[in-house]
Design a protein around this motif. Structure first.
Motif, PDB file in Angstrom:
ATOM      1  N   GLY A   1       0.778  -1.232   0.000  1.00 49.80           N
ATOM      2  CA  GLY A   1       0.000   0.000   0.000  1.00 49.80           C
ATOM      3  C   GLY A   1       0.808   1.281   0.000  1.00 49.80           C
ATOM      4  N   ALA A   2       2.107   1.187  -0.205  1.00 48.68           N
ATOM      5  CA  ALA A   2       2.959   2.384  -0.229  1.00 48.68           C
ATOM      6  C   ALA A   2       2.826   3.115  -1.566  1.00 48.68           C
ATOM      7  N   LYS A   3       3.165   4.374  -1.552  1.00 46.90           N
ATOM      8  CA  LYS A   3       3.293   5.149  -2.783  1.00 46.90           C
ATOM      9  C   LYS A   3       4.761   5.083  -3.199  1.00 46.90           C
ATOM     10  N   VAL A   4       5.000   4.702  -4.434  1.00 49.78           N
ATOM     11  CA  VAL A   4       6.363   4.486  -4.907  1.00 49.78           C
ATOM     12  C   VAL A   4       6.663   5.394  -6.085  1.00 49.78           C
ATOM     13  N   TRP A   5       7.776   6.112  -5.966  1.00 51.34           N
ATOM     14  CA  TRP A   5       8.310   6.905  -7.067  1.00 51.34           C
ATOM     15  C   TRP A   5       9.534   6.166  -7.607  1.00 51.34           C
ATOM     16  N   GLY A   6       9.506   5.819  -8.883  1.00 52.14           N
ATOM     17  CA  GLY A   6      10.594   5.063  -9.475  1.00 52.14           C
ATOM     18  C   GLY A   6      11.298   5.844 -10.566  1.00 52.14           C
ATOM     19  N   ILE A   7      12.612   5.711 -10.603  1.00 47.02           N
ATOM     20  CA  ILE A   7      13.428   6.348 -11.638  1.00 47.02           C
ATOM     21  C   ILE A   7      14.217   5.264 -12.357  1.00 47.02           C
ATOM     22  N   SER A   8      14.059   5.181 -13.666  1.00 50.67           N
ATOM     23  CA  SER A   8      14.815   4.215 -14.463  1.00 50.67           C
ATOM     24  C   SER A   8      14.707   4.597 -15.933  1.00 50.67           C
ATOM     25  N   ARG A   9      15.542   3.959 -16.738  1.00 50.82           N
ATOM     26  CA  ARG A   9      15.567   4.289 -18.167  1.00 50.82           C
ATOM     27  C   ARG A   9      14.335   3.790 -18.908  1.00 50.82           C
ATOM     28  N   ARG A  10      13.650   2.817 -18.349  1.00 56.92           N
ATOM     29  CA  ARG A  10      12.389   2.344 -18.928  1.00 56.92           C
ATOM     30  C   ARG A  10      11.467   1.920 -17.789  1.00 56.92           C
ATOM     31  N   ILE A  11      10.180   1.836 -18.080  1.00 53.27           N
ATOM     32  CA  ILE A  11       9.232   1.432 -17.048  1.00 53.27           C
ATOM     33  C   ILE A  11       8.862  -0.029 -17.244  1.00 53.27           C
ATOM     34  N   ALA A  12       8.827  -0.769 -16.165  1.00 55.88           N
ATOM     35  CA  ALA A  12       8.425  -2.176 -16.223  1.00 55.88           C
ATOM     36  C   ALA A  12       6.940  -2.251 -16.544  1.00 55.88           C
ATOM     37  N   ASP A  13       6.575  -3.142 -17.441  1.00 52.50           N
ATOM     38  CA  ASP A  13       5.187  -3.236 -17.901  1.00 52.50           C
ATOM     39  C   ASP A  13       4.208  -3.468 -16.755  1.00 52.50           C
ATOM     40  N   ASP A  14       4.593  -4.295 -15.788  1.00 46.85           N
ATOM     41  CA  ASP A  14       3.661  -4.631 -14.718  1.00 46.85           C
ATOM     42  C   ASP A  14       3.469  -3.494 -13.719  1.00 46.85           C
ATOM     43  N   LEU A  15       4.370  -2.515 -13.740  1.00 50.14           N
ATOM     44  CA  LEU A  15       4.238  -1.376 -12.831  1.00 50.14           C
ATOM     45  C   LEU A  15       3.487  -0.208 -13.461  1.00 50.14           C
ATOM     46  N   ALA A  16       3.410  -0.206 -14.788  1.00 50.31           N
ATOM     47  CA  ALA A  16       2.846   0.943 -15.504  1.00 50.31           C
ATOM     48  C   ALA A  16       1.396   1.226 -15.119  1.00 50.31           C
ATOM     49  N   GLY A  17       0.629   0.186 -14.810  1.00 45.98           N
ATOM     50  CA  GLY A  17      -0.786   0.393 -14.497  1.00 45.98           C
ATOM     51  C   GLY A  17      -1.088   0.567 -13.027  1.00 45.98           C
ATOM     52  N   GLU A  18      -0.052   0.596 -12.189  1.00 51.74           N
ATOM     53  CA  GLU A  18      -0.262   0.726 -10.741  1.00 51.74           C
ATOM     54  C   GLU A  18      -0.578   2.176 -10.363  1.00 51.74           C
ATOM     55  N   ALA A  19      -1.703   2.367  -9.697  1.00 47.40           N
ATOM     56  CA  ALA A  19      -2.138   3.729  -9.353  1.00 47.40           C
ATOM     57  C   ALA A  19      -1.157   4.440  -8.428  1.00 47.40           C
ATOM     58  N   ASN A  20      -0.499   3.687  -7.557  1.00 48.44           N
ATOM     59  CA  ASN A  20       0.414   4.291  -6.586  1.00 48.44           C
ATOM     60  C   ASN A  20       1.864   4.321  -7.056  1.00 48.44           C
ATOM     61  N   PHE A  21       2.078   3.996  -8.336  1.00 55.43           N
ATOM     62  CA  PHE A  21       3.446   4.027  -8.872  1.00 55.43           C
ATOM     63  C   PHE A  21       3.604   5.216  -9.808  1.00 55.43           C
ATOM     64  N   HIS A  22       4.595   6.042  -9.504  1.00 52.54           N
ATOM     65  CA  HIS A  22       4.907   7.211 -10.334  1.00 52.54           C
ATOM     66  C   HIS A  22       6.297   6.989 -10.917  1.00 52.54           C
ATOM     67  N   HIS A  23       6.414   7.137 -12.228  1.00 52.89           N
ATOM     68  CA  HIS A  23       7.674   6.799 -12.877  1.00 52.89           C
ATOM     69  C   HIS A  23       8.255   7.973 -13.650  1.00 52.89           C
ATOM     70  N   LEU A  24       9.572   8.125 -13.520  1.00 55.83           N
ATOM     71  CA  LEU A  24      10.317   9.113 -14.299  1.00 55.83           C
ATOM     72  C   LEU A  24      11.318   8.364 -15.158  1.00 55.83           C
ATOM     73  N   GLN A  25      11.140   8.456 -16.478  1.00 54.33           N
ATOM     74  CA  GLN A  25      12.056   7.786 -17.399  1.00 54.33           C
ATOM     75  C   GLN A  25      13.303   8.640 -17.544  1.00 54.33           C
ATOM     76  N   LEU A  26      14.408   8.128 -17.001  1.00 55.88           N
ATOM     77  CA  LEU A  26      15.600   8.956 -16.897  1.00 55.88           C
ATOM     78  C   LEU A  26      16.838   8.097 -16.697  1.00 55.88           C
ATOM     79  N   ASP A  27      17.922   8.492 -17.321  1.00 53.92           N
ATOM     80  CA  ASP A  27      19.230   7.901 -17.069  1.00 53.92           C
ATOM     81  C   ASP A  27      19.857   8.678 -15.920  1.00 53.92           C
TER      82      ASP A  27
END
Length: 235
Positions: free
Chosen positions: A24-50
């Protein structure tokens, strides 16, 4: 909880993101690409970045984390193995690439977050036991992770309100292990043979299976002096 993780596209970072989201945590992720299974998670925020693109980090991270005032756990996980060779065979350019990912990208990120006034409760620098005692072929990786250990120690002294730990996750199957699996010169690099033998056994779980134990270890490490080194297998 509010969790910020670098390197969430695969490996340990991906497994930790999955486990924190399941809790139930809110997760901010930084990576060069987003994992497909995380893309639809409401509590996952992603920044595509090297993370080694320091200019892009400085430009994009403030807006990405604008609504995140408190970071309960910052996990500096993005890392590379680098060349598995004797140090005499590794040029300084290759060493610099490893240092950029494993050390300097973390410094840039930390400095920016503190300058933005983020309330950071705990910082985990993902390290390795090889940072304490290396073996032939592990030079670039070991040197960079030893530097990361000291980076955590220095920041701990300069930011006493935040708990820092250099954290060894033990054996976890990841993209780094894929590289190790394909190395043929096992007689030259003894550690490679040991890791190859451990892969696909219970001694080396995949990142999702290992995540709960890693989270337990990182939380337990808060009881240690800030800036110390901890191995999950000893907690």
């Amino acid at each position: 909880m509010h969790i910020l993780i670098t390197g969430t596209s695969s490996g340990i970072g991906h497994g930790l993101a999955q486990e924190y989201l399941a809790r139930g945590a809110k997760v901010w992720g930084i990576s060069r690409r987003i994992a497909d299974d995380l893309a639809g998670e409401a509590n996952f925020h992603h920044l595509q970045l090297d993370v080694t693109n320091h200019k892009a980090v400085m430009e994009k991270l403030p807006a990405f984390l604008d609504e995140c005032k408190r970071i309960d756990m910052l996990i500096l996980n993005a890392g590379v193995l680098g060349p598995v060779k004797w140090m005499s065979e590794v040029n300084t350019e290759a060493m610099q690439k490893v240092m950029d990912v494993n050390v300097w990208s973390n410094k840039v990120l930390l400095d920016l977050l503190f300058s933005l006034g983020k309330d950071i409760r705990q910082v985990v620098g993902m390290s390795t036991k090889a940072s304490l005692r290396s073996t032939p072929g592990w030079g670039p990786y070991a040197v960079s992770k030893a530097a990361l250990n000291m980076l955590m120690n220095v920041y701990a002294k300069e930011h006493p309100d935040t708990h820092f730990i250099a954290f060894a996750p033990g054996l976890v199957d990841s993209e780094i292990q894929e590289t190790i699996w394909n190395i043929k010169e096992t007689d030259k690099y003894p550690a490679v043979e040991r890791l190859q033998q451990a892969r696909y056994t219970e001694d080396m779980p995949d990142s999702r299976a290992a995540a709960a134990n890693l989270i337990r270890g990182m939380e337990k490490a808060r009881e240690m002096e800030s800036g110390a080194f901890a191995d999950v297998r000893e907690l």
